[in-house]
Design a protein around this motif. Sequence first.
Motif, mmCIF file in Angstrom:
data_model
loop_
_atom_site.group_PDB
_atom_site.id
_atom_site.type_symbol
_atom_site.label_atom_id
_atom_site.label_comp_id
_atom_site.label_asym_id
_atom_site.label_seq_id
_atom_site.Cartn_x
_atom_site.Cartn_y
_atom_site.Cartn_z
ATOM 1 N N GLU A 63 0.827 -1.210 0.000
ATOM 2 C CA GLU A 63 0.000 0.000 0.000
ATOM 3 C C GLU A 63 0.860 1.258 0.000
ATOM 4 O OE1 GLU A 63 -2.302 -0.534 3.489
ATOM 5 O OE2 GLU A 63 -3.493 -2.188 2.662
ATOM 6 N N GLY A 64 1.996 1.194 0.671
ATOM 7 C CA GLY A 64 2.915 2.329 0.696
ATOM 8 C C GLY A 64 2.554 3.333 1.775
ATOM 9 N N LEU A 65 3.549 3.745 2.542
ATOM 10 C CA LEU A 65 3.372 4.752 3.582
ATOM 11 C C LEU A 65 4.657 5.557 3.653
ATOM 12 C CD1 LEU A 65 1.816 5.965 6.013
ATOM 13 C CD2 LEU A 65 2.816 4.165 7.423
ATOM 14 N N ARG A 66 4.521 6.864 3.723
ATOM 15 C CA ARG A 66 5.689 7.731 3.782
ATOM 16 C C ARG A 66 5.694 8.487 5.093
ATOM 17 N NH1 ARG A 66 7.763 7.593 -1.407
ATOM 18 N NH2 ARG A 66 9.358 9.144 -0.927
ATOM 19 N N VAL A 67 6.886 8.575 5.670
ATOM 20 C CA VAL A 67 7.094 9.331 6.899
ATOM 21 C C VAL A 67 8.290 10.240 6.685
ATOM 22 C CG1 VAL A 67 7.810 9.202 9.306
ATOM 23 C CG2 VAL A 67 6.081 7.629 8.451
ATOM 24 N N GLY A 68 8.091 11.529 6.884
ATOM 25 C CA GLY A 68 9.180 12.478 6.670
ATOM 26 C C GLY A 68 9.676 12.489 5.250
ATOM 27 N N GLY A 69 8.770 12.222 4.305
ATOM 28 C CA GLY A 69 9.142 12.235 2.894
ATOM 29 C C GLY A 69 9.792 10.957 2.402
ATOM 30 N N ARG A 70 9.992 9.980 3.280
ATOM 31 C CA ARG A 70 10.638 8.728 2.890
ATOM 32 C C ARG A 70 9.644 7.577 2.946
ATOM 33 N NH1 ARG A 70 15.994 8.102 6.395
ATOM 34 N NH2 ARG A 70 16.453 6.521 4.816
ATOM 35 N N LYS A 71 9.766 6.644 2.033
ATOM 36 C CA LYS A 71 8.920 5.458 2.026
ATOM 37 C C LYS A 71 9.299 4.546 3.183
ATOM 38 C CE LYS A 71 7.659 1.392 -0.710
ATOM 39 N NZ LYS A 71 7.917 0.635 -1.960
ATOM 40 N N VAL A 72 8.288 4.097 3.927
ATOM 41 C CA VAL A 72 8.532 3.185 5.037
ATOM 42 C C VAL A 72 8.386 1.750 4.545
ATOM 43 C CG1 VAL A 72 7.815 2.446 7.333
ATOM 44 C CG2 VAL A 72 7.672 4.868 6.707
ATOM 45 N N VAL A 73 9.394 0.939 4.804
ATOM 46 C CA VAL A 73 9.348 -0.491 4.506
ATOM 47 C C VAL A 73 9.284 -1.231 5.849
ATOM 48 C CG1 VAL A 73 10.517 -2.452 3.452
ATOM 49 C CG2 VAL A 73 10.675 -0.180 2.384
ATOM 50 N N PHE A 74 8.152 -1.824 6.132
ATOM 51 C CA PHE A 74 7.968 -2.513 7.405
ATOM 52 C C PHE A 74 8.556 -3.926 7.330
ATOM 53 C CE2 PHE A 74 4.561 0.660 7.479
ATOM 54 C CZ PHE A 74 4.757 1.208 8.747
ATOM 55 N N SER A 75 9.077 -4.393 8.456
ATOM 56 C CA SER A 75 9.549 -5.769 8.569
ATOM 57 C C SER A 75 9.107 -6.319 9.919
ATOM 58 C CB SER A 75 11.077 -5.853 8.441
ATOM 59 O OG SER A 75 11.711 -5.207 9.532
ATOM 60 N N LEU A 76 9.138 -7.631 10.051
ATOM 61 C CA LEU A 76 8.709 -8.302 11.274
ATOM 62 C C LEU A 76 9.888 -9.060 11.869
ATOM 63 C CD1 LEU A 76 5.895 -8.553 12.705
ATOM 64 C CD2 LEU A 76 5.721 -10.815 11.673
ATOM 65 N N LEU A 77 10.170 -8.836 13.132
ATOM 66 C CA LEU A 77 11.253 -9.520 13.832
ATOM 67 C C LEU A 77 10.636 -10.521 14.798
ATOM 68 C CD1 LEU A 77 14.232 -9.891 14.574
ATOM 69 C CD2 LEU A 77 14.006 -7.951 16.148
ATOM 70 N N LEU A 78 10.734 -11.824 14.486
ATOM 71 C CA LEU A 78 10.120 -12.875 15.283
ATOM 72 C C LEU A 78 11.035 -13.306 16.433
ATOM 73 C CD1 LEU A 78 8.734 -15.187 12.442
ATOM 74 C CD2 LEU A 78 7.525 -13.380 13.685
ATOM 75 N N GLN A 79 10.430 -13.481 17.615
ATOM 76 C CA GLN A 79 11.158 -13.956 18.784
ATOM 77 C C GLN A 79 10.313 -15.004 19.505
ATOM 78 O OE1 GLN A 79 14.514 -12.675 20.141
ATOM 79 N NE2 GLN A 79 14.387 -12.602 17.907
ATOM 80 N N ASP A 80 10.910 -16.134 19.827
ATOM 81 C CA ASP A 80 10.218 -17.238 20.489
ATOM 82 C C ASP A 80 10.403 -17.122 22.003
ATOM 83 O OD1 ASP A 80 9.065 -19.598 21.293
ATOM 84 O OD2 ASP A 80 10.238 -20.877 19.959
ATOM 85 N N ASP A 81 9.302 -16.878 22.722
ATOM 86 C CA ASP A 81 9.403 -16.772 24.183
ATOM 87 C C ASP A 81 9.115 -18.096 24.877
ATOM 88 O OD1 ASP A 81 6.652 -17.129 24.290
ATOM 89 O OD2 ASP A 81 6.204 -15.055 24.806
ATOM 90 N N LYS A 82 8.809 -19.138 24.095
ATOM 91 C CA LYS A 82 8.630 -20.508 24.585
ATOM 92 C C LYS A 82 7.558 -20.626 25.671
ATOM 93 C CE LYS A 82 13.503 -21.432 23.594
ATOM 94 N NZ LYS A 82 13.221 -21.980 22.265
ATOM 95 N N ALA A 83 6.652 -19.649 25.729
ATOM 96 C CA ALA A 83 5.589 -19.638 26.743
ATOM 97 C C ALA A 83 6.159 -19.686 28.155
ATOM 98 C CB ALA A 83 4.606 -20.785 26.516
ATOM 99 N N ASN A 84 7.358 -19.150 28.327
ATOM 100 C CA ASN A 84 8.039 -19.145 29.617
ATOM 101 C C ASN A 84 8.277 -17.695 30.042
ATOM 102 O OD1 ASN A 84 10.525 -18.938 31.368
ATOM 103 N ND2 ASN A 84 10.303 -21.163 31.324
ATOM 104 N N PRO A 85 7.756 -17.271 31.200
ATOM 105 C CA PRO A 85 7.891 -15.870 31.604
ATOM 106 C C PRO A 85 9.327 -15.380 31.691
ATOM 107 C CG PRO A 85 6.194 -16.948 32.925
ATOM 108 C CD PRO A 85 6.878 -18.032 32.135
ATOM 109 N N ARG A 86 10.256 -16.237 32.142
ATOM 110 C CA ARG A 86 11.662 -15.798 32.227
ATOM 111 C C ARG A 86 12.240 -15.589 30.825
ATOM 112 N NH1 ARG A 86 9.657 -15.837 36.374
ATOM 113 N NH2 ARG A 86 9.343 -13.747 35.534
#
Length: 379
Positions: A63-86
Amino acid sequence: MRTQVLRGVLAGLLLLSAHCQAQQSGGADEIVATIGYAGPLKEHLAGKSASAAQLAVEEANREGLRVGGRKVVFSLLLQDDKANPRTAEFVAKYLGQSEVIAVVGHWTSANSISAAPIYDRAGVAQVTPFAWSKLFTAPGYRGAFQMVGNDENGLAATTNYLVKTMKMTSFYVIDDGGLLGSSLGDTFIARVTALGAQVLGRQRVSPNTSDFNAALMAARSLNPDVIFFSGRPVQSDVVARSMVRLRLSSKLFLTGSITSDDFLTKAGDVQDMLLAIKTRMPAANSQPLQQLQARYQARFGEPMEPLSIYAYDSVKVIIEAVRKSGSLERGKIIDALHATHYNGVSGPIAFGADGTLLKPTYSLYQSRQQKWVLLHDFK
């Protein structure tokens, strides 16, 4: 041991460095904005929902989104918390020190609660798709947001229906001893007692056990109308199977993401024994839901888990906050989330001052002929 620790620290620093470099890897007219996603990635629903979150990111980039005149490219950083609070705390520290603009997670209430003060200190928004414990928003962290209503509201509506409409008068409570399980048990007892019903007993089990014989035999001797189990879905089907095997006549009332055909298959011949509450889903013939399911199927080659809409909408509402604020600064995104009114696939999304979802809705289901049947919607 010291060598292993140093290697772990070095690996973490290299990963953080690589991530920071990725943030700056866009061209002169581009800026990369990373959204964190934290949950037990090897668990079925959390893993599928990570795919839904990835789809939301990809759609935003098209769809495209610009912030401060620049195109924003979103990415996703996955982290596994293993369902463990610690583990969740370590994940939160890493994400807080990285360049993520916001975090979708964590999955369980216990992990979300453990991670919340760390995100608060880092000044990063934490949008949890599924954690519904009232303890998550109770501390008043400005960046903590809940995509589903909290347990206080959900159990208040349900217990009123069980006692006044279904005429249930006696209850027995089993909880897993965890943060959410204990809190749910306490809230349930307070609610049914206030309605004039009896709580005949309460048992606490290990969150890792698969042996519920002692607790269920104690309940059977008292013959309650309903046994309320507050624990994780991986234990809930074991409780259901055990009740069938032990021939208990009580209903079993459950919480969590269990209203699937797969759960009933695992639970066995439960007939009409099961009751379950979950956050309300859009109707199956909802056009936005059907369109999202079709896009998910086309992208990943498999059906979407319906509850994954909350992970999808969590990413969408963060991106809407970026659009609304015109900024990738963490603090401005938090401010925008508080002011955002977004029509998601799951329904209207707006947050109260404490980060709870405004006007949450819930549904109560019962098992009948190995299918889940809707009993009542609560608004």
